[in-house]
Scaffold this active site. Structure first.
Site, PDB file in Angstrom:
ATOM      1  CG  HIS A  25     -26.347 -15.646  15.950  1.00 57.56           C
ATOM      2  ND1 HIS A  25     -26.087 -14.295  15.903  1.00 57.56           N
ATOM      3  CD2 HIS A  25     -26.797 -15.984  14.707  1.00 57.56           C
ATOM      4  CE1 HIS A  25     -26.366 -13.837  14.696  1.00 57.56           C
ATOM      5  NE2 HIS A  25     -26.795 -14.844  13.949  1.00 57.56           N
ATOM      6  CD  GLU A  26     -27.850 -19.533  13.506  1.00 55.34           C
ATOM      7  OE1 GLU A  26     -28.978 -19.411  12.988  1.00 55.34           O
ATOM      8  OE2 GLU A  26     -26.839 -18.930  13.079  1.00 55.34           O
ATOM      9  CG  HIS A  29     -31.655 -15.981  13.451  1.00 53.61           C
ATOM     10  ND1 HIS A  29     -31.837 -14.641  13.208  1.00 53.61           N
ATOM     11  CD2 HIS A  29     -30.321 -16.222  13.235  1.00 53.61           C
ATOM     12  CE1 HIS A  29     -30.688 -14.086  12.860  1.00 53.61           C
ATOM     13  NE2 HIS A  29     -29.749 -15.025  12.880  1.00 53.61           N
TER      14      HIS A  29
END
Length: 377
Positions: A25-26, A29
């Site tokens: 997920h990170e 980003h």
């Protein structure tokens, strides 16, 4: 006999589920930020004090926090909730300021924020595509192969050979569609549209409630109609078809999440069914004990869950940021700092309250309150 996977296996399974998914997920980003030239000061898996880490040549600190319940990417400039330039940001050299999150246009900021949930969905689709390639696709027409005696279907007058075309107005194309619809509507009355002997007709049915207990002692409230489907036909899935099947299954899972959440909000489903990190840890250990296939499928489900939850329009979540960016795009300027600050404070309080509530639920599901009551009694 109730089986338990053991404390150490449960902790290991939880770390193997949450750790990689938070990292993925990170990383979404981070990669989107790099694509648009935003410098990342820190990339952390876990919160709290740093346990281990290193700094790369770009100046990003990669680290592991002691509390493995999430993670974050800290971009240069450390954007405030209101997305407003601060005095510290304005004092940065122009070249360095251009590499901050705040300096980017709203559409780039939106892509950077949306990339986290998007990559969670992509990871789940990749896993589900692998399952489709390995096991094929089961095809079952929505036709009653048999009607269980004393069932909800029998009480409604359904017969062998009936072809279900819709449930409460929702089109049904496959027997699995019908099963998914019924399972989350225990005790509800539904209209069943069908074709019998070539003629369309409809009946009303009250879905029965089936309380099931698995080998780990978990109880499930499942809706049952009592229709037995025809023998499934397993069709092989090729490399080009696999992503299509995976996207369809992901959409079905998200649809069930939306419906069950709506049932909780409207009171048709108990809030006691909401779970948090302790429930995820418990299920992770159980699925690992069942085997690799079950465990990998759980990873796909949790990945979809993370993507879905993060897209909810709640301040502090990715969806909340995207909502503010949408407002900024329409107004051609962001909301005022005070409005955004109060919104983010409210969002944080709501998330903290939810975390406390689901943890209370988790402890109850683990038997803590019952055991305490027994000790007091």
């Amino acid at each position: 006999m109730i089986e338990t996977p053991g404390f150490l296996l449960t902790i290991l399974a939880f770390v193997l589920v949450i750790g990689p998914l938070v990292f993925v997920h990170e990383m979404g980003h981070y990669l989107a930020g790099r694509w648009f030239g935003v410098k990342a000061d820190a990339f952390s898996i876990g919160f709290g004090r740093e346990v281990a880490g290193f700094t790369d040549k770009r100046g990003t600190r990669w680290k592991i926090g002691w509390l493995p319940l999430g993670g974050y990417v800290k971009f240069s400039g450390d954007m405030n909730p209101a997305s407003q330039p601060s005095a510290e940001w304005l004092s940065m050299p122009a070249e360095e300021r251009q590499r901050t999150f705040q300096a980017k246009p709203v559409w780039q900021r939106a892509i950077i924020v949306a990339a986290g949930p998007a990559i969670n969905f992509a990871a789940a689709i990749l896993i589900l595509a692998g399952f489709a390639l390995a096991y094929g696709e089961a095809v079952m027409p929505p036709v009653a192969g048999a009607v269980a005696p004393n069932s909800a279907a029998a009480a409604a007058g359904l017969r062998t050979g009936d072809r279900v075309t819709a449930l409460d107005g929702r089109p049904i194309d496959d027997f699995a569609d019908m099963v998914r619809f019924i399972q989350i509507r225990a005790g509800e009355r539904v209209r069943v549209d069908l074709v019998r002997d070539g003629q369309p007709t409809s009946v009303e049915a009250v879905i029965a409630t089936d309380l099931q207990r698995d080998r780990f002692g978990n109880e499930y409230r499942i809706g049952r109609l009592g229709l037995l489907g025809p023998k499934p036909e397993i069709q092989p899935v090729g490399l080009l078809r696999a992503p299509v099947v995976a996207v369809q299954r992901t959409g079905q899972i998200v649809s069930m999440m939306v419906e069950t959440l709506g049932q909780v909000i409207t009171g048709r489903r108990s809030v006691k069914e909401l779970g948090g990190p302790l429930s995820i840890a418990k299920v992770s250990g159980e699925q690992m004990a069942l085997g690799l296939d079950a465990f990998v499928f759980l990873i796909a489900l949790v990945s979809i869950n993370l993507g879905f939850i993060n897209l909810l329009p709640v301040p502090m979540l990715d969806g909340g940021h995207l909502l503010f960016y949408a407002i900024e795009a329409v107004r051609r300027r962001p909301l005022g700092p005070d409005a955004q600050e109060w919104a983010f404070r409210g969002g944080m309080l709501a998330i903290l309250a939810l975390m406390l509530f689901v943890t209370f639920n988790d402890l109850g599901n683990l038997g803590l309150w019952q055991n305490l009551a027994g000790l007091i009694g």
